[in-house]
Structures are given as C-alpha cells and as structure tokens.
Design a protein around this motif. Structure first.
Motif, PDB file in Angstrom:
ATOM      1  N   TYR A 105      -3.597   0.395  -2.856  1.00  0.00           N
ATOM      2  CA  TYR A 105      -2.474   0.199  -3.624  1.00  0.00           C
ATOM      3  C   TYR A 105      -2.861   0.984  -5.033  1.00  0.00           C
ATOM      4  N   PHE A 106      -1.736   1.471  -5.382  1.00  0.00           N
ATOM      5  CA  PHE A 106      -1.580   2.577  -6.584  1.00  0.00           C
ATOM      6  C   PHE A 106      -0.561   2.058  -7.490  1.00  0.00           C
ATOM      7  N   TRP A 107      -0.289   2.910  -8.396  1.00  0.00           N
ATOM      8  CA  TRP A 107       0.957   2.470  -9.353  1.00  0.00           C
ATOM      9  C   TRP A 107       2.310   2.509  -8.646  1.00  0.00           C
ATOM     10  N   ASP A 108       2.039   3.278  -7.340  1.00  0.00           N
ATOM     11  CA  ASP A 108       3.169   3.411  -6.459  1.00  0.00           C
ATOM     12  C   ASP A 108       4.029   1.894  -6.416  1.00  0.00           C
ATOM     13  N   THR A 109       3.170   1.019  -6.359  1.00  0.00           N
ATOM     14  CA  THR A 109       3.752  -0.416  -6.006  1.00  0.00           C
ATOM     15  C   THR A 109       4.462  -0.925  -7.272  1.00  0.00           C
TER      16      THR A 109
ATOM     17  N   ASP B 249       4.705  18.563  -5.634  1.00  0.00           N
ATOM     18  CA  ASP B 249       3.681  18.363  -4.774  1.00  0.00           C
ATOM     19  C   ASP B 249       3.555  16.951  -4.276  1.00  0.00           C
ATOM     20  N   SER B 250       3.781  16.102  -5.259  1.00  0.00           N
ATOM     21  CA  SER B 250       3.677  14.656  -4.807  1.00  0.00           C
ATOM     22  C   SER B 250       5.217  14.093  -4.863  1.00  0.00           C
ATOM     23  N   SER B 251       5.200  13.391  -3.529  1.00  0.00           N
ATOM     24  CA  SER B 251       6.508  12.837  -3.009  1.00  0.00           C
ATOM     25  C   SER B 251       7.128  11.718  -4.024  1.00  0.00           C
ATOM     26  N   LEU B 252       6.459  11.407  -5.220  1.00  0.00           N
ATOM     27  CA  LEU B 252       6.972  10.615  -6.229  1.00  0.00           C
ATOM     28  C   LEU B 252       7.623  11.368  -7.304  1.00  0.00           C
ATOM     29  N   SER B 253       8.084  12.555  -7.112  1.00  0.00           N
ATOM     30  CA  SER B 253       8.442  13.281  -8.251  1.00  0.00           C
ATOM     31  C   SER B 253      10.084  13.601  -8.173  1.00  0.00           C
TER      32      SER B 253
ATOM     33  N   CYS C 284       2.692  21.360 -13.246  1.00  0.00           N
ATOM     34  CA  CYS C 284       2.908  20.027 -12.738  1.00  0.00           C
ATOM     35  C   CYS C 284       3.000  19.794 -11.292  1.00  0.00           C
ATOM     36  N   LYS C 285       2.306  18.765 -10.995  1.00  0.00           N
ATOM     37  CA  LYS C 285       2.230  18.207  -9.701  1.00  0.00           C
ATOM     38  C   LYS C 285       3.554  17.213  -9.346  1.00  0.00           C
ATOM     39  N   GLN C 286       3.843  16.586 -10.414  1.00  0.00           N
ATOM     40  CA  GLN C 286       4.955  15.629 -10.518  1.00  0.00           C
ATOM     41  C   GLN C 286       5.536  15.267 -11.894  1.00  0.00           C
ATOM     42  N   ALA C 287       6.606  14.473 -11.802  1.00  0.00           N
ATOM     43  CA  ALA C 287       7.313  14.275 -13.047  1.00  0.00           C
ATOM     44  C   ALA C 287       6.256  13.168 -13.927  1.00  0.00           C
TER      45      ALA C 287
ATOM     46  N   ALA D 252       0.761  -1.129  -0.075  1.00  0.00           N
ATOM     47  CA  ALA D 252       0.095   0.037  -0.031  1.00  0.00           C
ATOM     48  C   ALA D 252       0.904   1.198  -0.105  1.00  0.00           C
ATOM     49  N   ALA D 253       0.345   2.482  -0.355  1.00  0.00           N
ATOM     50  CA  ALA D 253       1.005   3.677  -0.455  1.00  0.00           C
ATOM     51  C   ALA D 253       1.595   4.026   0.906  1.00  0.00           C
ATOM     52  N   LYS D 254       1.085   3.637   2.186  1.00  0.00           N
ATOM     53  CA  LYS D 254       1.538   3.841   3.231  1.00  0.00           C
ATOM     54  C   LYS D 254       2.150   2.614   3.891  1.00  0.00           C
TER      55      LYS D 254
ATOM     56  N   ASP E 211       0.929  13.251 -13.794  1.00  0.00           N
ATOM     57  CA  ASP E 211       0.804  14.685 -13.205  1.00  0.00           C
ATOM     58  C   ASP E 211      -0.649  14.870 -13.094  1.00  0.00           C
ATOM     59  N   GLU E 212      -1.063  14.733 -11.813  1.00  0.00           N
ATOM     60  CA  GLU E 212      -2.579  15.175 -11.551  1.00  0.00           C
ATOM     61  C   GLU E 212      -2.940  16.414 -11.636  1.00  0.00           C
ATOM     62  N   TYR E 213      -2.268  17.385 -11.871  1.00  0.00           N
ATOM     63  CA  TYR E 213      -2.659  18.767 -12.105  1.00  0.00           C
ATOM     64  C   TYR E 213      -2.827  19.110 -13.632  1.00  0.00           C
TER      65      TYR E 213
ATOM     66  N   GLY F  77      -3.052   6.481   5.946  1.00  0.00           N
ATOM     67  CA  GLY F  77      -3.218   7.331   4.968  1.00  0.00           C
ATOM     68  C   GLY F  77      -3.460   6.402   3.747  1.00  0.00           C
ATOM     69  N   TYR F  78      -4.262   7.183   2.928  1.00  0.00           N
ATOM     70  CA  TYR F  78      -4.854   6.464   1.448  1.00  0.00           C
ATOM     71  C   TYR F  78      -5.693   5.142   1.645  1.00  0.00           C
ATOM     72  N   GLU F  79      -6.107   4.861   2.901  1.00  0.00           N
ATOM     73  CA  GLU F  79      -6.993   3.860   3.192  1.00  0.00           C
ATOM     74  C   GLU F  79      -6.448   2.527   3.047  1.00  0.00           C
TER      75      GLU F  79
ATOM     76  N   PRO G  33      -7.695  -0.934 -11.744  1.00  0.00           N
ATOM     77  CA  PRO G  33      -8.124   0.077 -10.997  1.00  0.00           C
ATOM     78  C   PRO G  33      -7.057   1.023 -10.557  1.00  0.00           C
ATOM     79  N   TRP G  34      -7.304   2.476 -10.335  1.00  0.00           N
ATOM     80  CA  TRP G  34      -6.558   3.376  -9.850  1.00  0.00           C
ATOM     81  C   TRP G  34      -5.878   3.109  -8.601  1.00  0.00           C
ATOM     82  N   ARG G  35      -6.858   2.733  -7.676  1.00  0.00           N
ATOM     83  CA  ARG G  35      -6.679   2.372  -6.128  1.00  0.00           C
ATOM     84  C   ARG G  35      -7.506   1.611  -5.796  1.00  0.00           C
TER      85      ARG G  35
HETATM   86  C1  BGC Z   1       0.169  11.144  -6.305  1.00  0.00           C
HETATM   87  C2  BGC Z   1       0.117   9.746  -7.132  1.00  0.00           C
HETATM   88  C3  BGC Z   1       0.098   8.642  -6.068  1.00  0.00           C
HETATM   89  C4  BGC Z   1      -0.619   8.768  -4.938  1.00  0.00           C
HETATM   90  C5  BGC Z   1      -0.388   7.690  -3.814  1.00  0.00           C
HETATM   91  C6  BGC Z   1      -0.754  10.933  -5.204  1.00  0.00           C
HETATM   92  O1  BGC Z   1      -0.544  12.348  -4.601  1.00  0.00           O
HETATM   93  O2  BGC Z   1      -0.128  12.073  -7.432  1.00  0.00           O
HETATM   94  O3  BGC Z   1       0.941   9.506  -8.299  1.00  0.00           O
HETATM   95  O4  BGC Z   1      -0.154   7.342  -6.944  1.00  0.00           O
HETATM   96  O5  BGC Z   1      -0.453  10.048  -4.394  1.00  0.00           O
HETATM   97  O6  BGC Z   1       0.763   7.820  -3.526  1.00  0.00           O
END
Ligand code: BGC
Length: 774
Positions: free
Chosen positions: A363-367, A637-641, A602-605, A350-352, A492-494, A358-360, A413-415
């Motif tokens: 699982y996202f693409w983070d994995t 703004d996202s820690s994935l960037s 852009c929020k992220q790369a 999971a994201a956390k 980029d979610e912006y 956090g983020y309940e 699914p996205w999450r």
């Molecule tokens: C990011 C996504 C990421 C999600 C979970 C969002 O803020 O923009 O790319 O998958 O957080 O970490």
C-alpha cells in the motif's frame, strides 16, 4: 440507471494476451483475489502469473542493505500466493481438454452488474462431436472468505463420460522477474503445508508461512449435478472415495459424471479461506464458513452478489456518451476499485489491488490520494474502512518516526502491508514524507464530505495530531522566521531529498491547520479531552503547530513567476526531453537515479498537484505559469500523473489541455495502453481517471464552504452523467451539449454553489439546470 456493464473478449492462445486476461478477468472482493488463469493451466513453455492472494496476508523476507547504515530497513513484507484451488482438469470421454490442443473457441466475459467472470468454450472431438462448457467464477462480496467456480459441460451430439479432476494445492510459489524493479526478484515458496484433512465432499489444508508465522486455512467443498435440457438440476452424491491425497500439500477430487446427449455435467467448487491474522482458529473457521455457504443454493449466493452490485452502481453510476470505449473503461475502473476495497480489518488497497503481484501487494499513498476520493463520493462505509487501516497502524507509524530519529509524532511508511516500512531505497521511499500529507488530507476530505465528527473524535484527530507533531519535529525556523522542511522527497521521484518541496510544505501546513482547528472546535467534547490526555498534548504544543503552519515557507520564483518544486530545482539544467529517444522511457529503467536527480525532469505531477489540492497556495497567474512550466519537463513515467494535469487544467479553464491529459489514461488497463497491465491493474490511475471526470470536468469541489459544481463538456464527449454521495444525500450530475444539471436523488434539502451563485435543492427529485460555460 444504466445496465449492461459487460466486457466480452475472444481468448486467443497468445502468451501476452493470456497474461493480460488474467488481470482483466480477475475476481476479487477485497480479501480474496484470483487471477483469471485457465483452470486447466497452460503448457509449461508459457509462463503466466497464476495466483490467488489474500488481502493483508504476507511473508517477511530479508532485504539486505549493501551497507548497513543505522536503522536502514533490512526486511520487508511481501504478498503471498496462497493455495491454488482454481486448478480443474477436464476429461471428456477420456480425452484431456486444453484450449490449445482442442482448438476450442473461447470467450471471456466480465459481468460487472452481477459480479462474475465467465469463460465459455465450444469444441469438437476427433469424431466431430460437439461440446460446450461454461465456467463461472465469483469472489463473493457478502461472504469475503468465499470464492466459487461453477463448471458446466454439455455434450451436444452423444452421451458422454465427463471427468472433473479438481485440485487443492498448497505447494505454490510467488511470481518473480529479476529484470523489473516493480516485481519481486526471486521466486519463493513461502508456505509450508502443515495439516490436511478430508471428508466425503471436502478437504481442508492448513499452511504456515515460515517467518511471519501466519496460518492460512483453505477449505474446498465439492458438489456435483446433472442438468437436463431445461436446466433442472439433479444432485449426484459424492462419497469419500473420490477425494485423495496425491502428495503432501496436494489433494485431488476425481468426479465422474455420465451425461446423455443434450445434458450437462455441473461441478461446483467452493473455496473458503481464513487466516490467523483475523481468526484464532482459521482451520475451524474455514470449515464453519464452508458448511454455511454449502448449505445455501448457489443461485441464492449469486442473487446476493448481484444485489450488492446493484446498490453499488446506484450510488456510483457513471455514463459517458460519445466514446463507448471510454464509457466501458470507466465502468471497468470503478468495478476494479470496488473489487480491491477492504471488507475486513488489517487490510487496505494495494497499488495493484488484488489483481497481481506487482509492487508485492504494498500500500502506498496511491490508496489515500488516488483511490479513496472515489469511495468518499460513492461508498462512505468503504471509505471509512480504508481510513481504518491507518488508525490500526498508527502505533507502527509512531515507531517508524522513532527509527528516523523523531522524538514525537507518527511517520507512515512509504510502502507497507502491516504498517512497517518496506522500502529498501530510502531516497525515493522513506524520505517521501508526503505519505503523511496524503493521509491527513484523506482524513479531512472524508470529514468534509460526510460531516462524520464521531470519526474525528474516535480516530481521525489522533492521526492528524500525530502527523502534525511529526511535521513540527521535522521542520525548523530559518533566519527569516519561516518554517522550513528539509531533506524530503516529494511526489516526483526523479528529484529526491530536497529542501522545501512545495507540495510537501503545502500538505504539511494544511494538515497542521486542520489538526489545530478540530482540536479547538471540539475541545469541549469528552473524547477530545481524553485524547489530549492520551497524547499528552496541551495548548502550548497546539499553538506551536498552529504557528508553524502559519509560517510555512512556500517557495516562489520571481523570474519565472512560478512555484518552484523545491529550493534547488530551478538551478538545475533542464533535461532535453525532445531529443531523448523514445525507447529510453521510462527514464528510471535507463538512467542512474543520481543522474536524474541533477536535472529538471519530473516523473509525475508534483507542484501541479499541490496547486490543485490547495487552491490558496498560489494565485491564479502563478498556477497557470507553473502548469505551463511543469508540463514541458514532465515525462508522466508514472501512471499517477496525467490525471492530475487534467484536473488542474480543468480548474484553470484550459479545457483542451484537460481533455488532452485525460486522453487514454482511463483506458490504460482495459486496453493495455502501457503494455504492462498483465502484471495487475493500476489502481491509482483508475481513481485518478475518476477524479479527472468528477473533480475536473464536472468541477465538483467540497470544502469548508460546502459543495460546488462547475462542469464543462469536453469536446469529444456528447454528454456525461454520474451519481455521487455528499453528506448523506445521493446526487446526480448530468452534462450535455449546452446544458448541465444537478439533481437530488435521495436525502434532505441541500445547498450548493455554481459559478459563485448559491442554489438549493429542496426535496428529492428537485433539479437545478444551467447553461454551460462552453
Ligand atoms: C510512483 C509512486 C507510486 C508507486 C506505486 C511509483 O512509480 O512514482 O508515486 O506511489 O509507483 O504506484
């Protein structure tokens, strides 16, 4: 191999610090996650995030859409806070202990070599008699259902009466914060205790979720000892009178020990969880495992835990010279990734991780994009398990594609927790089709690093083909005969719902090419014939996939000489980042999404990540210009960037920038650089920091041509080294001033490339050494 991967912190009685330490000192093993909460609790006015979680266990809750448009998602899964078995109140000579009123001196320790957390306490009573305590917690890797607490209290100046009041509480709630979109907005009790049972030294409770109908058994066992000054243990028998039910859903064990001056009272609490997702009879399973583990010496269990970690560090060892904080932060990141990784089926990372709500627990693409590369290079067995989750949920992804109107293929699914979509805001959720790209990329990267053809035949190629079909069904040919993909959201979610997101088109083409290549290369194998029959896929469809990949449209902008993020991105005004007040970041908490979508910000790369992953997607000059362009308009703004900017800067030979972007990202959680690590760790960033070192600074590349290594030494480092696995070998990179080397630690002869030249390491112990670029 180095040792001493130990973090020690003084515990102050400060709310933010307590909450942060709950994350930093959490114990997890991929199934159980326990936040590092104080056993005795905190006063009511302090709200911390007390929690115990189980990977893949969830409740289904409504997610009402304001306007009920066709096929919008109306319910989601959320991670559960399961039975609290960490609560232990301590009384010494009738005085209740808590760190605030007792003014205890308290240290928190995380030992990553041996896999435990420790809290040490020292205090005096009102007559100045001194006491010491230590509380050791372990989430056992070899026994993923097991969590133990060993609580020791020593009286230094007098004989003492010690009372451990130990609770087993099924009546728990989830944490919530209505003001933070990253957390659930309502605090709910999702579990109902349906059964409890007690023996003379244990209790079992069965609780059930109301909607998902999952049963969770928690079995708690107790042992009691005294220890003399030499540490010799004497067991004290526990009889049934000490365990009683104080209300429905709460059982108490009351254990009294008399100790003489200098002696210790030792209480060991075993918790075993089992759930009905994996077990047909979780109650009996938890009892069975509890009996088994209580039959072993605790020291034996600790030794196994240490052995698992010794083997892990042997594969994953990393050391950075010249920045001790960073060195420790990287150990912490790798340890947290290891703690978060699945050791059972039907669960992913999971994201956390399992460190917070956090983020309940989704699982996202983070994995696949950020965490998996670490496992591919350090633990291929765990990597394979992580990939297994996406195969287990392939049918759900097929159904999801159907909901979105696709006639064929699979859309992940996205999450999610179970494989069903949990995103309530589709423009930056379901529309992020690039989740499919992350998964196909993961299958291919795993194959390239391991050569595991059996995986492709049994699971991987089926995923690749279904994803390829989805792309074919999503895109179309435009008037110029190019294959275009419209109305999707890139990383980029912006910027949402655009046409021809450069990143998405790149990963679609890559996944499609590989689906075709594997289909053709392994076409003679029986498994492949069976797969094409199962999927009803023939040469004609394969040809269509191949053609779409070949003709994939990748936007290019003549004026700036860059790859535009999508078709309309460069038409928009550039957001004035320089004059945006600091307190307005992250922008997502201050601006309506539509407002953000109309700017170049852009929020992220996004495109920069595409250039890094797919080096053939543009020439070097376009990549350099693009890097410069996007760095001016990205907020991170996202820690994935920043890790992605760092990796691409390394690739482009922009070494100062690579270091600048690497910056503090590796230290984010251990030193709470974003101020929100109390909600849980940032798993993707941890994997990203690892990649920034291994793929970035060390220039490791694994592609169809094999392995290449092109390291440089960042100016602020004195040196760095790490071990990694590649095609069954174990290898070690060492970089120091003026020199770098690659050594074969284990396995057969290996060929690799450095700076375009071919090298071989012929036998274990062989080393190649080169002068450094910089
Ligand atoms: C990011 C996504 C990421 C999600 C979970 C969002 O803020 O923009 O790319 O998958 O957080 O970490």
């Amino acid at each position: 191999m180095r040792s001493n991967r130990i973090i020690t912190k003084k515990q102050s009685f400060d709310k933010a610090e307590l909450r942060l330490n709950e994350t930093l000192f959490c114990n997890a093993n991929g199934y159980i996650g326990v936040r590092g909460t104080l056993e005795e609790g905190v006063p009511d006015f302090i709200s911390t995030m007390r929690g115990m979680y189980l990977g893949g266990v969830y409740e289904i809750i409504p997610m009402k859409q304001a306007e009920s448009l066709c096929n919008l998602i109306e319910k989601k899964q959320t991670m559960l806070n399961v039975a609290d078995t960490q609560t232990i109140y301590l009384c010494v000579n009738g005085e209740k202990f808590d760190i605030q009123s007792t003014q205890a001196d308290c240290d928190r320790i995380l030992n990553m070599d041996e896999g435990y957390t420790l809290r040490t306490l020292a205090w005096k009573d009102k007559d100045s008699n001194r006491y010491e305590a230590s509380i050791k917690r372990v989430a056992h890797f070899e026994h993923p259902n097991l969590f133990t607490i060993e609580y020791r209290v020593r009286s230094l100046d007098r004989d003492a009466e010690i009372l451990f009041d130990s609770r087993h509480i099924a009546d728990v709630k989830n944490y919530s914060d209505p003001d933070d979109p990253r957390l659930a907005d309502e605090s709910e009790a999702y579990l109902e205790a349906v059964m409890s049972e007690m023996t003379e030294n244990s209790s079992i409770m069965l609780a059930k979720t109301k909607v998902s109908g999952i049963s969770i058994a928690s079995a708690v066992g107790h042992k009691l000892f005294t220890a003399d000054e030499k540490g010799n243990l004497k067991e004290i028998e526990i009889n049934g009178d000490q365990i009683d039910r104080i209300k429905n859903g709460e059982i108490r064990g009351t254990f009294r020990v008399h100790i003489e001056k200098g002696q210790e009272a030792v209480y060991v609490k075993y918790t075993v969880f089992a759930d009905s997702i994996r077990e047909s009879d979780p109650k009996n399973k938890s009892r069975e495992i509890l009996c088994e583990v209580m039959g072993k010496e605790l020291s034996e269990l600790y030794k196994v835990q240490k052995d698992v970690l010794t083997a892990f560090w042997q594969r994953a060892d990393m050391e950075i010279q010249g920045d001790d904080e960073l060195d420790l932060a990287m150990c912490f990141n790798m340890y947290q990734l290891f703690q978060s990784s699945p050791r059972m089926d039907k669960v992913s990372i999971a994201a956390k991780g399992l460190s917070g709500e956090g983020y309940e627990g989704h699982y996202f693409w983070d994995t696949e994009m950020y965490a998996l590369p670490f496992f591919i290079l350090t633990d291929t067995e765990l990597a394979r398990r992580i990939l297994a989750f996406r195969y287990e949920t392939l049918d759900k992804a097929r159904e999801n594609a159907g909901l979105l109107g696709h006639k064929k293929g699979a859309l992940y699914p996205w999450r999610t927790i179970t494989g069903e979509e949990c995103s309530g805001y589709f423009p930056s959720g379901t529309a992020a089709y690039h989740i499919n790209g992350a998964i196909s990329n993961a299958v291919i990267s795993y194959y390239l690093a391991t050569g595991d053809t059996d995986y492709l035949l049994s699971e991987g190629e089926e995923i690749l083909l279904e994803i390829a079909r989805l792309w074919l069904d999503t895109g179309n040919y435009d008037r110029d005969g190019k294959f275009v993909i419209n109305e999707v959201t890139g990383p980029d979610e912006y910027t949402c719902m655009t046409d021809n997101n450069f990143y998405t088109n790149c990963c679609a083409a890559h996944g499609m090419k590989w689906a075709v290549k594997i289909f053709r290369e392994l076409g003679n194998r029986d498994e492949m014939k069976a797969l094409s029959e199962k999927l009803g896929i023939d040469d004609d469809e394969i040809e269509k996939i191949s053609e779409a990949a070949e003709k994939m449209y990748l936007p290019y902008d003549e004026k700036f000489g860059i790859s535009p993020q999508d078709d309309s991105f460069l038409q928009k005004p550039v957001w004035d980042l320089e004059n945006t007040p600091k307190e307005e970041f992250p922008l997502l908490l201050h601006y309506h999404p539509l407002h953000l979508y109309r700017y170049q910000v852009c929020k992220q790369a996004d495109t920069v990540l595409a250039h890094f992953l797919y080096p053939d997607s543009a020439d070097k000059e376009t990549m350099e210009k693009s890097f410069r362009y996007y760095e001016k308009i990205t907020t991170h703004d996202s820690s994935l960037s920043t890790c992605v900017f760092s990796m691409q800067a390394s690739r482009l030979g922009l070494y100062d920038e690579a270091e600048k972007y690497f910056g503090d990202s590796a230290k984010l959680d251990l030193y709470n650089r974003h101020g929100n690590s109390g909600d849980g760790v940032h798993t993707a960033n941890m994997g990203g920091a690892y990649m920034a070192i291994v793929y970035g600074f060390a220039g490791i590349r694994i592609n169809e041509d094999g392995l290449s290594v092109d390291p440089f030494l960042p100016k602020s480092f004195k040196g760095y080294s790490f071990n990694f696995c590649y095609r069954g070998r174990s290898l070690r990179v060492e970089v120091k001033s003026g020199e770098a080397s690659l050594k074969l630690l284990d396995g057969e002869k290996i060929d690799f490339c450095h700076n375009g030249d071919k090298y071989s390491l012929n036998s274990v112990g062989a080393v190649s050494t080169w002068k450094l670029k910089q």
